[in-house]
Enzyme design. Structure first.
Site, PDB file in Angstrom:
ATOM      1  N   ASP A   7      -3.698 -65.833  76.239  1.00  0.00           N
ATOM      2  CA  ASP A   7      -4.854 -66.737  76.492  1.00  0.00           C
ATOM      3  C   ASP A   7      -5.801 -66.574  75.295  1.00  0.00           C
ATOM      4  O   ASP A   7      -6.338 -65.526  74.905  1.00  0.00           O
ATOM      5  CB  ASP A   7      -5.430 -66.562  77.856  1.00  0.00           C
ATOM      6  CG  ASP A   7      -6.736 -67.899  77.797  1.00  0.00           C
ATOM      7  OD1 ASP A   7      -6.457 -68.668  78.456  1.00  0.00           O
ATOM      8  OD2 ASP A   7      -7.893 -67.547  77.309  1.00  0.00           O
ATOM      9  N   TYR A  65     -12.588 -68.690  69.605  1.00  0.00           N
ATOM     10  CA  TYR A  65     -12.485 -67.299  69.592  1.00  0.00           C
ATOM     11  C   TYR A  65     -12.311 -66.690  68.087  1.00  0.00           C
ATOM     12  O   TYR A  65     -12.190 -65.594  67.825  1.00  0.00           O
ATOM     13  CB  TYR A  65     -11.543 -66.583  70.624  1.00  0.00           C
ATOM     14  CG  TYR A  65     -11.624 -66.982  71.978  1.00  0.00           C
ATOM     15  CD1 TYR A  65     -12.901 -67.412  72.377  1.00  0.00           C
ATOM     16  CD2 TYR A  65     -10.642 -66.928  72.791  1.00  0.00           C
ATOM     17  CE1 TYR A  65     -12.961 -67.645  73.996  1.00  0.00           C
ATOM     18  CE2 TYR A  65     -10.971 -67.267  74.059  1.00  0.00           C
ATOM     19  CZ  TYR A  65     -11.837 -67.608  74.532  1.00  0.00           C
ATOM     20  OH  TYR A  65     -12.107 -68.180  76.005  1.00  0.00           O
ATOM     21  N   LYS A 123      -7.598 -73.486  73.621  1.00  0.00           N
ATOM     22  CA  LYS A 123      -8.575 -74.563  73.983  1.00  0.00           C
ATOM     23  C   LYS A 123      -9.281 -75.036  72.992  1.00  0.00           C
ATOM     24  O   LYS A 123      -9.230 -74.886  71.804  1.00  0.00           O
ATOM     25  CB  LYS A 123      -9.785 -73.892  74.763  1.00  0.00           C
ATOM     26  CG  LYS A 123      -9.131 -72.563  75.932  1.00  0.00           C
ATOM     27  CD  LYS A 123     -10.203 -71.813  76.409  1.00  0.00           C
ATOM     28  CE  LYS A 123      -9.451 -70.769  77.585  1.00  0.00           C
ATOM     29  NZ  LYS A 123      -9.205 -69.708  76.602  1.00  0.00           N
ATOM     30  N   HIS A 134     -12.543 -76.886  76.747  1.00  0.00           N
ATOM     31  CA  HIS A 134     -13.058 -75.640  77.093  1.00  0.00           C
ATOM     32  C   HIS A 134     -14.243 -75.810  77.858  1.00  0.00           C
ATOM     33  O   HIS A 134     -14.765 -74.764  78.636  1.00  0.00           O
ATOM     34  CB  HIS A 134     -13.217 -74.926  75.781  1.00  0.00           C
ATOM     35  CG  HIS A 134     -13.379 -73.537  75.576  1.00  0.00           C
ATOM     36  ND1 HIS A 134     -13.203 -72.658  74.640  1.00  0.00           N
ATOM     37  CD2 HIS A 134     -13.753 -72.559  76.822  1.00  0.00           C
ATOM     38  CE1 HIS A 134     -13.318 -71.482  74.910  1.00  0.00           C
ATOM     39  NE2 HIS A 134     -13.541 -71.381  76.206  1.00  0.00           N
TER      40      HIS A 134
END
Length: 287
Positions: free
Chosen positions: A53, A58, A83, A116
């Site tokens: 994930d 990120y 996401k 998200h």
């Protein structure tokens, strides 16, 4: 020195409404706490993790491509989730962002693509309008096979109700904070009734679960660690769970939760620890 993995993970899966199956245990990544190439390779190659994930936010999609390549695990064996961040919500920008995530990850398609966050931050359109426009792009990406499943993250019942009214495909997954101190059972029940798989992040409550006396006592009872108690509880409640770690020994520890089970009375004790506290974002006041 590397942790010794031993037997590789045999991970149960949870069926989505479209017939696909998501592994109930995965490896989370994040922009908090850094990123470890060797830890991801270890999780895939030595522990048998097959569910990764991540998110554009990120900043590690490109690094994950390298880790997957170096692990030697074939793409078709993996479940990859990423996401879409709100600054790329909107029909055209969503489509472009998805393709860019695929490129960074080195894949032709995604197993799961999530919106998200429910706050769209658009000066021209309401959150509801922007979510619906973005979701229509996800529906097309799903129809085209670029995304094998589509879903949302941090959406509450009102957000899901609006989406259901405005669009055609009900989200396959809703990924939400879930740990002993935050167990949103009404949302879990709603998702189950609507055929939406509930996925939980922050299963250790960002470490708060590891020092709670009740969880420590249960860890002693089962001869396990507090983190294993928290993750096992989440999995045993039927929640797809994605603990994150950059340490090989912790990843191995997390994978071992499928080797034991908690007594019903102990699950009930952990269920009763809910006090509503968030350790991550709180979407309660987002319209």
């Amino acid at each position: 020195m590397s942790a010794k993995a031993g037997a590789k993970l045999m991970c149960p899966t949870v069926p989505l409404s479209n017939g696909r199956h998501i592994p109930i245990l995965g490896l989370g990544t994040s922009h908090f706490g850094g990123y470890s190439h060797s830890a991801v390779v270890y999780a895939l190659r030595e522990c048998g993790i097959r569910h990764i994930d991540t998110a554009k936010r990120y900043g590690c999609e490109s690094q994950l491509q390298e880790a997957i390549r170096d692990s030697g695990v074939a793409r078709e064996e993996l479940w990859i989730t990423t996401k879409l961040w709100p600054d790329e919500y909107g029909y055209q920008t969503t489509k472009q962002a998805c393709l860019e995530s695929c490129r960074r990850l080195g894949v032709q398609n995604l197993d799961l693509y999530l919106m998200h966050w429910p706050d769209c931050r658009s000066p021209e359109k309401s959150n509801r309008e922007m979510r619906a426009e973005t979701w229509r792009a996800l529906e097309e990406l799903y129809d085209e096979g670029v995304c094998r499943a589509i879903g949302v993250s941090n959406f509450l019942i009102p957000h899901l109700e609006q989406l259901k009214e405005d669009c055609n495909v009900v989200p396959h997954v809703n990924q939400v904070e879930y740990h002993p101190f935050y167990r949103p059972q009404e949302l879990v029940d709603y998702c189950k009734a609507e055929g939406i798989v509930f996925e939980g992040y922050c299963p250790l409550a960002k470490g708060e679960g590891l020092t709670h006396p009740t969880i420590i006592e249960l860890a002693k009872k089962y001869n396990r660690t507090p983190s294993q108690i928290c993750i096992r509880w989440s999995v045993q409640n039927g929640v797809v769970t994605i603990p994150k770690s950059t340490k090989e020994e912790r990843i191995l520890e997390n994978c071992q939760v499928l080797g034991f089970s908690l007594a019903e009375d102990d699950v009930a004790i952990l269920n009763g620890m809910h006090d509503g506290r968030h350790v991550s974002w709180d979407p309660t006041h987002i319209l």
